[in-house]
Design an enzyme around this catalytic site. Structure first.
Site, PDB file in Angstrom:
ATOM      1  N   ALA A 118      27.756  67.759  11.701  1.00  0.00           N
ATOM      2  CA  ALA A 118      28.537  67.543  10.475  1.00  0.00           C
ATOM      3  C   ALA A 118      28.817  68.898   9.836  1.00  0.00           C
ATOM      4  O   ALA A 118      28.252  69.912  10.253  1.00  0.00           O
ATOM      5  CB  ALA A 118      27.762  66.669   9.502  1.00  0.00           C
ATOM      6  N   LYS A 119      29.658  68.936   8.865  1.00  0.00           N
ATOM      7  CA  LYS A 119      29.873  70.151   8.081  1.00  0.00           C
ATOM      8  C   LYS A 119      30.489  69.751   6.756  1.00  0.00           C
ATOM      9  O   LYS A 119      31.167  68.720   6.668  1.00  0.00           O
ATOM     10  CB  LYS A 119      30.825  71.094   8.824  1.00  0.00           C
ATOM     11  CG  LYS A 119      30.690  72.539   8.419  1.00  0.00           C
ATOM     12  CD  LYS A 119      29.500  73.213   9.100  1.00  0.00           C
ATOM     13  CE  LYS A 119      29.324  74.650   8.696  1.00  0.00           C
ATOM     14  NZ  LYS A 119      28.314  75.328   9.543  1.00  0.00           N
TER      15      LYS A 119
END
Ligand code: NAD
Length: 418
Positions: free
Chosen positions: A107-108
């Site tokens: 994720a980011k």
């Protein structure tokens, strides 16, 4: 999902995936699923600035994959953040976690803002409001953010506090990279540089280069670069050049990185350090050395300068320091590259240890953490090297083959529901 500009991070990420999919004969449907993020959340962050002006910021949280476990990845505060960039970084986190075989997806997060122009109060309010907005998809069992560009342990502490306040209990496992006093891990600050050191030394063993006296140049003397330099120095190597955003210093007889670090803490830069010549950042990359560690920005080794790189090994502490065209040149010239998703995975590995310690509410000694980190980095390096030899490809392609293969296998085993 379409990309904006021809060479955006998202284009590169898709190109890499498409290339690996071909090489491992990935079934077209799994390939198509992996080309998409699992979830993308865009949030508005309304705020009142210190001077009373109301403003609305935009933030993102992208979860590329939750197939192998909760997703993991940093939060970036920067004026140039785009959804495409966050999407690419999220995909790369999926591969990074899979390369070192920790049970996470990728994720980011990002907020479009300029933290250098904001007060602490403004940053805290922005962070807390962003945390509440993304709280619908983050959590210790769902998605665990960490620091990235212009976010730090304090920002993580604010997120942890906000989630804890809104839920009514102390939720330490919701973020990593926290201060040690509130559930952070010993060894986390040094973890990225330590992982770079371990994988660089494995690469040197493989290439038959003695660590004792080996010449090392490090671009970027921040967290990742300075720790790598200190640990390589302590392992017997000779640090012949280091640099920061203002320029670099060079001494073929070797620099003492402990003393350079003290000097930088006092003066704000490595520039002007005694007993060293000045070099530009571009020159530093082309120094005659055994090991080159780019530890600053992306796209530093390019088609333009790759032919002049004289290092025998490049260990990428930074994310994306080598462009795809330069990669090919280095490979053809026999320069051995330890790619970012392997070399700098020590950071996410100790983040994983932090999360495990938070969930158990049982904390390990620094020696324990460093030993476990070493074990994971060495076995991951070996696995990537074996993959490279088996498929006759460079280490970056091998790392991606291993990672995409692991994620695809998990997808296949879980099946498609409904
Ligand atoms: P940092 O901010 O602590 O250090 C960055 C260093 O780069 C500073 O010394 C800065 O002066 C220098 N720099 C900036 N512009 C430069 C330029 N044009 N030329 C040369 N040097 C320049 O950041 P960091 O945490 O050490 O991160 C460095 C790289 O490592 C980034 O690419 C980051 O994504 C990557 N990385 C860091 C971690 C981590 O845990 N810190 C983990 C994985 C990857």
């Amino acid at each position: 999902m379409k990309s904006k500009s021809p060479e955006s991070a998202w284009d590169v990420a898709l190109e890499q995936l498409d290339d690996v999919a071909k090489k491992i004969n990935l079934d077209p449907y799994t390939h198509e699923r992996l080309r998409h993020s699992q979830r993308e959340l865009t949030v508005s962050i309304p705020m009142r600035m210190d001077d009373g002006t109301p403003r609305v910021f935009t933030g993102y949280r992208v979860q590329h994959s939750l197939i192998r476990g909760p997703s993991k990845g940093g939060i970036r505060y920067h004026p140039d953040v785009t959804i495409e960039e966050v999407r690419a970084l999220a995909m790369w986190m999926t591969w990074k976690c899979a390369v070192v075989n920790i049970p996470y997806g990728g994720a980011k997060g990002g907020v479009i803002c300029n933290p250098k122009e904001m007060s602490m109060r403004e940053l805290e309010n922005l962070t807390r409001r962003y945390a509440v907005e993304i709280s619908i998809i983050i959590g210790p069992a769902k998605d665990i953010p960490a620091p990235d560009v212009y976010t730090d342990a304090q920002v993580m502490a604010w997120i942890m506090d906000t989630i804890s306040m809104t839920q009514g209990w102390c939720v330490t496992g919701v973020v990593t990279g926290k201060p040690v006093d509130i559930g952070g891990s010993l060894g986390r600050k040094e973890a990225t540089g330590r992982g770079v050191m371990v994988t660089a030394i494995e690469a040197m063993k493989y290439k038959g280069i003695e660590v004792e006296g080996a010449k090392v140049a490090v671009q970027g003397f921040g967290n990742a670069g300075s720790v790598t330099a200190l640990l390589m120095h302590d392992a017997g190597a000779k640090i012949i050049g280091v640099s920061d955003s203002k320029g670099g210093i060079y001494n073929p007889k070797g620099l003492d990185p402990h003393s350079v670090l003290e000097y930088k803490a006092k003066t704000g830069s490595v520039i002007g350090y005694e007993n060293a010549d000045a070099v530009s950042n571009a020159e530093l990359l082309e120094l005659e050395c055994d090991l080159l560690v780019p530890a600053a920005l992306e796209s530093q080794i390019t088609e333009e300068n790759a032919r002049r790189v004289k290092a025998k090994i490049v260990a990428e502490a930074a994310n994306g320091p080598t462009t795809p065209a330069a990669d090919k040149i280095l490979y053809d010239r026999g320069i051995f590259c330890v790619p970012d998703i392997l070399a700098n995975a020590g950071g996410v590995t100790v983040s994983y240890f932090e999360w495990v310690q938070d969930l158990q509410a049982f904390f390990w000694s620094e020696a324990d953490i460093n030993e476990r980190l070493r074990g994971i980095m060495v076995s991951s390096f070996d696995a990537v090297l074996r993959t490279a030899e088996k498929h006759k490809v460079d280490m970056r392609t091998a790392a991606l083959i291993l990672a995409v293969g692991r994620v695809a296998s998990a997808m296949k085993i879980r099946g498609l529901w409904p």
